[in-house]
Design an enzyme around this catalytic site. Structure first.
Site, PDB file in Angstrom:
ATOM      1  CG  ASP A  12      22.371  33.328  35.723  1.00  0.00           C
ATOM      2  OD1 ASP A  12      21.549  33.710  34.878  1.00  0.00           O
ATOM      3  OD2 ASP A  12      23.567  33.097  35.448  1.00  0.00           O
ATOM      4  CB  SER A  13      21.095  29.870  33.034  1.00  0.00           C
ATOM      5  OG  SER A  13      21.961  30.912  32.629  1.00  0.00           O
ATOM      6  CB  CYS A  75      18.624  34.311  34.450  1.00  0.00           C
ATOM      7  SG  CYS A  75      18.616  33.514  32.823  1.00  0.00           S
ATOM      8  CD  GLU A 154      30.050  30.714  30.537  1.00  0.00           C
ATOM      9  OE1 GLU A 154      30.172  29.528  30.264  1.00  0.00           O
ATOM     10  OE2 GLU A 154      29.206  31.151  31.347  1.00  0.00           O
ATOM     11  CB  CYS A 186      22.907  38.703  28.324  1.00  0.00           C
ATOM     12  SG  CYS A 186      23.724  37.140  28.751  1.00  0.00           S
ATOM     13  CG  HIS A 188      27.727  35.680  30.645  1.00  0.00           C
ATOM     14  ND1 HIS A 188      26.639  34.990  31.106  1.00  0.00           N
ATOM     15  CD2 HIS A 188      28.786  34.845  30.807  1.00  0.00           C
ATOM     16  CE1 HIS A 188      27.027  33.783  31.508  1.00  0.00           C
ATOM     17  NE2 HIS A 188      28.325  33.670  31.347  1.00  0.00           N
TER      18      HIS A 188
END
Lengths: 273, 273
Positions: A12-13, A75, A154, A186, A188
């Site tokens: 993933d990024s 991702c 985050e 996504c 997240h």
């Protein structure tokens, strides 16, 4: 010869792909995992197809040096932009998060109206729409980029009036259109699933591609006769984590997502691959 | 031999440094500028000192191929982490945004209580505090990282209740401490100056390092006898913009900050430098 005992590579990024790792751990606990998070170049969601593809290729080359038996592109942006191209470069199975999510959404919708939320890159690529229409030609797919969701997650604002407010702004047009299914496009976003669910209302089905991807991985490994059958022993280096920057910070976030205690993460000079 | 007619090099992790470019254009309009924004690896604020230093060195090497006469590190995080080390690598004058901001804040405070807001990297480095105390030993410097300000600015929420709410949360502890001077220690923050000013109240002086840096650059060029004295002619390539990704998107944002119409930005493979 397939080495069934080899680990699965996941990348993933940054940290978001850990929601996919978490699902793999739950659904196929006997698999070893090697994770790479590109924390030196995160995020991918606002960057171009060319750049995301170049970065993804470097990561694929690193994972191959670790002798993984399969690769999961955990991702959405990399799956959207790079999967087709990088798949050609390797001879092991590779799956992204987009196709499994699209498939389940196409099956879940009753009124044919499906919403997709994700990064600018994922939404701009229209890839969910493309895959959904391969299965359900008359589907009406509406995408909405939600760039603030990742920073809010985050920053830890998982349950917060500000996140509620931003979610309302992003999601209102999807509610107005009357979608009955929403893809969390996504990695997240599952972390603010309850906020998104509250704004959308109980009648809208939320599709979590992380969950569907782990299911598809399990199915793939079974079909190809590649499931690990060796017993995992104490001291086996079962889960290994690599990043391109900020190992300490990564571990801190990782341990908030994954219950399995992550004791170390190693930094890799990914530009050299 | 100094070539006074050579351009000034300016770099940042992305678009934020354009607030410094804007000030240079205003204060020394006769200077040519070469700008580099590292849009393929943005942001720097959450990344490590090692990574930010490595990236900055690559950019310095690129700017030197453009024969710049001086370099402005228009990124607080790069100035905080990398300036000391990269300064040793070049023999042309180089200035960051931190020292000029620190100097003015040390002079502006009446009660000795100075606040600094910036990225995690800038605040974690305590560099503003270090520079301020070189000038004003008994200063009381309090830093506060504001990670959501950059995404809020990039989402365009410059005047918005959400930005107000986030600003209140970040800034309350600085108000409670009774600071009389606040350094906007990230190049994006001048774009939400009015919000920050409203939350802090009229009695608090806001210091914009972008403005102070342009002033210091002008002073430096004059002292070193390096101010451009040639007339700028139409068709001279006066301002040139380079990025590592997303040239179109960069131009769009750049033209919202700078009144001078930016017609093109060129992509550079910065990893190769």
């Amino acid at each position: 010869m397939i080495n069934r005992n080899a680990p699965v590579g996941v990348f993933d990024s940054g940290v978001g792909g850990l929601t996919v790792v978490r699902e793999i751990m739950r659904q196929i606990p006997n698999e070893k995992i090697i994770y790479f998070g590109d924390t030196a170049r995160v995020p991918y969601g606002s960057k171009s197809k060319e750049t995301v593809t170049r970065y993804s290729k470097q990561i694929i080359r690193f994972l191959q040096t670790q002798n993984v038996k399969a690769i999961v592109v955990a991702c959405n942006t990399a799956s959207a932009y790079a999967l087709d191209e990088i798949e050609r470069e390797v001879d092991i199975p590779m799956i992204g998060v987009v196709k499994p999510g699209a498939k389940v959404a196409a099956e879940a919708t009753a009124n044919g109206k499906i919403g997709v939320i994700g990064t600018e890159g994922t939404i701009g690529s229209s890839i969910y729409s493309r895959y959904i229409k391969e299965i359900k030609q008359d589907a009406d797919v509406v995408g909405k980029a939600c760039p603030l969701f990742v920073p809010l997650v985050e920053e830890g604002l998982l349950q917060d009036p500000v996140t509620d407010e931003i979610a309302k702004r992003y999601l209102t047009e999807l509610i107005d259109i009357g979608i009955d299914t929403l893809i969390l496009g996504c990695t997240h976003y599952p972390l603010i699933r309850s906020t998104i669910g509250r704004v959308m209302g109980v009648k809208v089905t939320l599709v979590n591609p992380a969950y569907e991807t782990a299911r598809e991985l399990k199915e793939l490994l079974r079909t190809e006769n590649m499931l690990n059958e060796e017993e995992i022993r104490l001291g086996d280096n079962r889960y290994r984590f690599y990043v391109s920057d900020g190992a300490e910070k990564f571990m801190h976030f990782a341990n908030s997502i994954i219950k399995y205690g992550i004791l170390s993460a190693k930094i890799i000079p990914i530009e050299d691959y």
